[in-house]
Design a protein around this motif. Structure first.
Motif, PDB file in Angstrom:
ATOM      1  N   LEU A   1       0.812  -1.221   0.000  1.00 62.73           N
ATOM      2  CA  LEU A   1       0.000   0.000   0.000  1.00 62.73           C
ATOM      3  C   LEU A   1       0.843   1.268   0.000  1.00 62.73           C
ATOM      4  O   LEU A   1       0.448   2.275  -0.600  1.00 62.73           O
ATOM      5  CB  LEU A   1      -0.944   0.013   1.203  1.00 62.73           C
ATOM      6  N   GLY A   2       2.001   1.241   0.677  1.00 68.20           N
ATOM      7  CA  GLY A   2       2.854   2.425   0.675  1.00 68.20           C
ATOM      8  C   GLY A   2       3.332   2.768  -0.722  1.00 68.20           C
ATOM      9  O   GLY A   2       3.260   3.922  -1.165  1.00 68.20           O
ATOM     10  N   GLY A   3       3.812   1.752  -1.447  1.00 72.87           N
ATOM     11  CA  GLY A   3       4.226   1.981  -2.833  1.00 72.87           C
ATOM     12  C   GLY A   3       3.068   2.377  -3.719  1.00 72.87           C
ATOM     13  O   GLY A   3       3.218   3.170  -4.653  1.00 72.87           O
ATOM     14  N   THR A   4       1.881   1.829  -3.422  1.00 69.14           N
ATOM     15  CA  THR A   4       0.693   2.168  -4.197  1.00 69.14           C
ATOM     16  C   THR A   4       0.329   3.635  -4.004  1.00 69.14           C
ATOM     17  O   THR A   4      -0.101   4.317  -4.946  1.00 69.14           O
ATOM     18  CB  THR A   4      -0.490   1.273  -3.791  1.00 69.14           C
ATOM     19  N   ARG A   5       0.503   4.131  -2.785  1.00 65.80           N
ATOM     20  CA  ARG A   5       0.231   5.553  -2.542  1.00 65.80           C
ATOM     21  C   ARG A   5       1.137   6.421  -3.396  1.00 65.80           C
ATOM     22  O   ARG A   5       0.693   7.400  -4.000  1.00 65.80           O
ATOM     23  CB  ARG A   5       0.434   5.884  -1.056  1.00 65.80           C
TER      24      ARG A   5
ATOM     25  N   MET B   1      10.574  10.722  -3.962  1.00 65.91           N
ATOM     26  CA  MET B   1       9.389  10.472  -3.152  1.00 65.91           C
ATOM     27  C   MET B   1       9.622   9.158  -2.413  1.00 65.91           C
ATOM     28  O   MET B   1       9.633   8.075  -3.013  1.00 65.91           O
ATOM     29  CB  MET B   1       8.143  10.416  -4.035  1.00 65.91           C
ATOM     30  N   LEU B   2       9.828   9.251  -1.099  1.00 66.89           N
ATOM     31  CA  LEU B   2      10.266   8.103  -0.308  1.00 66.89           C
ATOM     32  C   LEU B   2       9.286   7.795   0.820  1.00 66.89           C
ATOM     33  O   LEU B   2       8.487   8.637   1.222  1.00 66.89           O
ATOM     34  CB  LEU B   2      11.658   8.371   0.275  1.00 66.89           C
ATOM     35  N   GLY B   3       9.400   6.587   1.344  1.00 62.09           N
ATOM     36  CA  GLY B   3       8.506   6.137   2.400  1.00 62.09           C
ATOM     37  C   GLY B   3       8.853   6.714   3.755  1.00 62.09           C
ATOM     38  O   GLY B   3       9.915   7.336   3.947  1.00 62.09           O
ATOM     39  N   ALA B   4       7.969   6.472   4.726  1.00 60.34           N
ATOM     40  CA  ALA B   4       8.100   7.063   6.059  1.00 60.34           C
ATOM     41  C   ALA B   4       9.391   6.655   6.760  1.00 60.34           C
ATOM     42  O   ALA B   4       9.901   7.391   7.612  1.00 60.34           O
ATOM     43  CB  ALA B   4       6.889   6.678   6.909  1.00 60.34           C
ATOM     44  N   ASP B   5       9.945   5.497   6.417  1.00 59.78           N
ATOM     45  CA  ASP B   5      11.164   5.024   7.067  1.00 59.78           C
ATOM     46  C   ASP B   5      12.425   5.584   6.419  1.00 59.78           C
ATOM     47  O   ASP B   5      13.532   5.161   6.761  1.00 59.78           O
ATOM     48  CB  ASP B   5      11.204   3.492   7.052  1.00 59.78           C
ATOM     49  N   HIS B   6      12.276   6.525   5.510  1.00 67.20           N
ATOM     50  CA  HIS B   6      13.424   7.109   4.816  1.00 67.20           C
ATOM     51  C   HIS B   6      13.653   8.573   5.185  1.00 67.20           C
ATOM     52  O   HIS B   6      14.288   9.312   4.429  1.00 67.20           O
ATOM     53  CB  HIS B   6      13.239   7.009   3.294  1.00 67.20           C
ATOM     54  N   HIS B   7      13.161   9.006   6.337  1.00 67.94           N
ATOM     55  CA  HIS B   7      13.259  10.427   6.679  1.00 67.94           C
ATOM     56  C   HIS B   7      14.712  10.895   6.726  1.00 67.94           C
ATOM     57  O   HIS B   7      15.025  12.041   6.379  1.00 67.94           O
ATOM     58  CB  HIS B   7      12.576  10.692   8.026  1.00 67.94           C
ATOM     59  N   GLY B   8      15.618  10.014   7.144  1.00 66.36           N
ATOM     60  CA  GLY B   8      17.016  10.389   7.217  1.00 66.36           C
ATOM     61  C   GLY B   8      17.652  10.679   5.870  1.00 66.36           C
ATOM     62  O   GLY B   8      18.731  11.269   5.798  1.00 66.36           O
TER      63      GLY B   8
ATOM     64  N   ILE C   1       8.403  12.870   1.828  1.00 71.09           N
ATOM     65  CA  ILE C   1       8.227  11.679   2.655  1.00 71.09           C
ATOM     66  C   ILE C   1       6.745  11.351   2.775  1.00 71.09           C
ATOM     67  O   ILE C   1       5.936  12.212   3.160  1.00 71.09           O
ATOM     68  CB  ILE C   1       8.832  11.869   4.059  1.00 71.09           C
ATOM     69  N   GLY C   2       6.385  10.134   2.432  1.00 72.64           N
ATOM     70  CA  GLY C   2       4.990   9.708   2.517  1.00 72.64           C
ATOM     71  C   GLY C   2       4.735   8.863   3.754  1.00 72.64           C
ATOM     72  O   GLY C   2       5.601   8.094   4.181  1.00 72.64           O
ATOM     73  N   GLN C   3       3.555   9.004   4.314  1.00 74.36           N
ATOM     74  CA  GLN C   3       3.196   8.270   5.524  1.00 74.36           C
ATOM     75  C   GLN C   3       2.390   7.011   5.196  1.00 74.36           C
ATOM     76  O   GLN C   3       2.075   6.727   4.057  1.00 74.36           O
ATOM     77  CB  GLN C   3       2.441   9.190   6.480  1.00 74.36           C
ATOM     78  N   MET C   4       2.007   6.304   6.236  1.00 79.48           N
ATOM     79  CA  MET C   4       1.417   4.978   6.092  1.00 79.48           C
ATOM     80  C   MET C   4      -0.018   5.029   5.566  1.00 79.48           C
ATOM     81  O   MET C   4      -0.728   6.017   5.722  1.00 79.48           O
ATOM     82  CB  MET C   4       1.426   4.267   7.447  1.00 79.48           C
ATOM     83  N   VAL C   5      -0.425   3.920   4.956  1.00 84.39           N
ATOM     84  CA  VAL C   5      -1.791   3.742   4.460  1.00 84.39           C
ATOM     85  C   VAL C   5      -2.341   2.453   5.066  1.00 84.39           C
ATOM     86  O   VAL C   5      -1.646   1.424   5.095  1.00 84.39           O
ATOM     87  CB  VAL C   5      -1.827   3.622   2.921  1.00 84.39           C
ATOM     88  N   ASN C   6      -3.566   2.520   5.558  1.00 76.44           N
ATOM     89  CA  ASN C   6      -4.231   1.334   6.100  1.00 76.44           C
ATOM     90  C   ASN C   6      -5.518   1.089   5.335  1.00 76.44           C
ATOM     91  O   ASN C   6      -6.234   2.029   4.983  1.00 76.44           O
ATOM     92  CB  ASN C   6      -4.544   1.518   7.590  1.00 76.44           C
ATOM     93  N   LEU C   7      -5.818  -0.161   5.100  1.00 79.94           N
ATOM     94  CA  LEU C   7      -7.069  -0.556   4.467  1.00 79.94           C
ATOM     95  C   LEU C   7      -8.005  -1.064   5.553  1.00 79.94           C
ATOM     96  O   LEU C   7      -7.619  -1.895   6.385  1.00 79.94           O
ATOM     97  CB  LEU C   7      -6.811  -1.651   3.427  1.00 79.94           C
TER      98      LEU C   7
END
Length: 554
Positions: free
Chosen positions: A138-142, A330-337, A360-366
């Motif tokens: 879902l993170g990559g899908t976002r 455009m990176l995921g939440a665990d790439h803030h550094g 930085i993108g945050q999490m997605v929940n279904l």
């Protein structure tokens, strides 16, 4: 008259007023702010330019506002200009001047809202870039939705945008994937640090169909066979999934090519020569703290293998050598550094850190029936793009993922996003477009058609409050795109479309367009039909920027 045109007019008048009173017109901002008042009783638009400038030129704000209001009244479509509060100016436009927005939309068509503000800028937009070790989660899908929409928005401002996917086909994660494939092919459980899921059995089976003797080869050859075929199969599946989702890339860049071409070794030698690398504890470290990072980073590990940052630096330089003015990651939440790390890498190469931009993108929940959906039937441990699309469809999935700022976590409620109600945002917007398309068909059936040229429209007939609200909302579209591009926030387009759909529904409930029975067709009906077509066009343009369809029937 669009908000941008009104802003230009206000500034021109302000220059005249200031110079006529021997006041310094250099105090004016480069562009004047024009806003829609929350209360429509206060006017069509408002400006705070007098408040911005008064202190700088040494006059009371209300005095300056009064001079400006007097000079603006009756100028080029301004019906009234009134001072409000401490120095705001409320403006009302003449109906025909305001209606010119309709004519502009009809003339521009699909191009309405676009500009050449970023013309000449070459932007490398890297997004998704998921490891080819499993289906897209879902993170990559976002990022597939938001990144594609951002690319469309930047292109709409005139930039040359290259959409790029960085395939991490080198390193420890690929090694774990290969070991997991081999274990699956042997009917064994995955290694402790490996991957799990039904997809591994599918990929392993396909490898054996392609190379039936893969398991009987010497260990190194067997591993290379599973790596070559298995990673290729995952690449193909990821590309196919993205394409079916409406997201296509211009470039698929392979991390392994940076190593095989010698670019990583080259950039490491360069950094050593410039003193940006130092040796400690058997490893080579990049002095990223010298460029704003919170700690130095290992570039070459103690075993002599390059660390991820070495590839990142070589990759950045490759992008710049390809002529890109700006590199957006455009990176995921665990790439803030990575924000400080990549900017430090640019500085270490004597490049401008401003050419690096990290989102930085945050999490997605279904969510289904009020409960989180935790894992995929196929992937086993995560929810995938395939799961989301199966649950709500491509349009709803893309809209749901783009509708919120990427720096906020979101829950996608399956029940909401599959409902055919106004509470479902994508249904609400798409239904407005379908309703407008139906109106156009019904108008044609009764002989109500627009003139061949929009010049034949009497736009001064559009005096109803709901007509004005709809026109002004349509006129906001170019500014919304410009802001979305400047702030890298495509969610602003989605929120705007919901506002436009609302303005149209309210207009339709108050202003009749089609004749009843044998009623004679009037110029007002024709002009209202043109307004409806302008609204439909802008809805279609906005949905197109999000990669969402604009259905003519629902």
């Amino acid at each position: 008259m669009t908000p941008a045109a009104l802003a230009d007019l206000v500034r021109t008048v302000a220059v005249d007023v200031l110079t006529s009173r021997d006041l310094d017109d250099a105090a004016l901002p480069p562009s004047v702010t024009i806003e829609r008042p929350r209360n429509p009783d206060h006017g069509d638009y408002a400006t705070n330019v007098a408040l911005q400038v008064a202190k700088k030129v040494g006059v009371p704000p209300r005095d300056l506002a009064g001079w400006l209001a007097t000079a603006l009244t009756g100028r080029d479509g301004v019906a009234t200009a009134e001072v409000a509060g401490p120095g705001f100016i409320n403006l009302r436009l003449a109906a025909d001047a305001q209606g010119e927005i309709v004519r502009q939309v009809l003339a521009a068509g699909e191009a309405y809202g676009r500009s050449d503000t970023l013309a000449g800028d070459r932007i490398n937009l890297e997004f998704v870039s998921a490891n080819p070790t499993g289906p897209l989660h879902l993170g990559g899908t976002r990022w597939a939705a938001a990144g594609d929409a951002l690319g469309r928005v930047l292109s709409a401002q005139g930039a040359e945008v290259v959409r790029e996917y960085y395939f991490n086909d080198a390193g420890a994660q690929i090694d774990r994937f290969v070991r997991s494939l081999i274990a699956s092919a042997k009917g064994e459980p995955p290694p402790e640090d490996g991957y799990a899921g039904a997809y591994l059995s599918d990929v392993a089976a396909q490898v054996l169909r392609a190379e039936p003797n893969a398991l009987s080869l010497p260990p190194a050859e067997s591993a290379e066979t599973f790596r070559r075929i298995g990673v290729g199969l995952m690449f193909d599946e990821i590309k196919r999934s993205l394409h079916d989702f409406g997201t296509d890339f211009d470039v698929f860049f392979h991390e392994d090519s940076l190593h095989s071409s010698g670019q990583v070794a080259e950039v490491v030698d360069e950094l050593k020569a410039h003193g940006h690398l130092y040796e400690a504890d058997g490893a080579w470290w990049l002095r990223t703290t010298a460029f704003g990072d919170d700690k130095d980073r290992v570039a070459i590990k103690s075993d002599g293998a390059p660390a991820y940052i070495a590839g990142d630096i070589a990759y950045f330089r490759d992008k710049r050598r390809r002529g890109f003015d700006l590199c957006i990651y455009m990176l995921g939440a665990d790439h803030h550094g990575y924000i400080a790390r990549l900017k430090a890498a640019a500085a270490a190469l004597d490049d401008d850190p401003a050419t690096v931009e990290v989102l930085i993108g945050q999490m997605v929940n279904l969510v289904a029936d009020g409960k989180p959906v935790r894992m995929s039937k196929r992937a086993g441990t995560v929810v995938t793009m395939e799961d989301l699309v199966d649950a709500v469809g491509v349009d709803a999935a893309r809209y749901a993922l783009v509708r919120s700022s990427v720096d906020s976590s979101i829950d996608i409620d399956i029940n909401l996003w599959t409902s055919s109600t106004n509470e479902n945002p994508v249904f609400y917007v798409q239904y407005a477009h379908a309703r407008l398309s139906s109106l156009a068909r019904n108008a044609e059936d009764v002989g109500l058609v627009m003139p061949d040229s929009a010049d034949g429209l009497d736009l001064g007939l559009l005096t109803h409050q709901r007509e004005g609200d709809l026109i002004r909302t349509i006129g906001d579209f170019p500014g919304v795109i410009a802001t979305a591009a400047a702030l890298r926030e495509p969610h602003r387009i989605a929120r705007y479309l919901e506002e436009l759909a609302s303005a149209y529904h309210k207009f339709y409930d108050s202003c009749r367009v089609l004749p009843k029975g044998d009623e004679e067709i009037t110029p007002l009906m024709t002009t209202r039909l043109a307004l409806c077509e302008a609204a439909r066009q802008v809805l279609a343009n906005g949905l197109g920027l999000l990669g969402v369809s604009a259905p003519e029937r629902m």
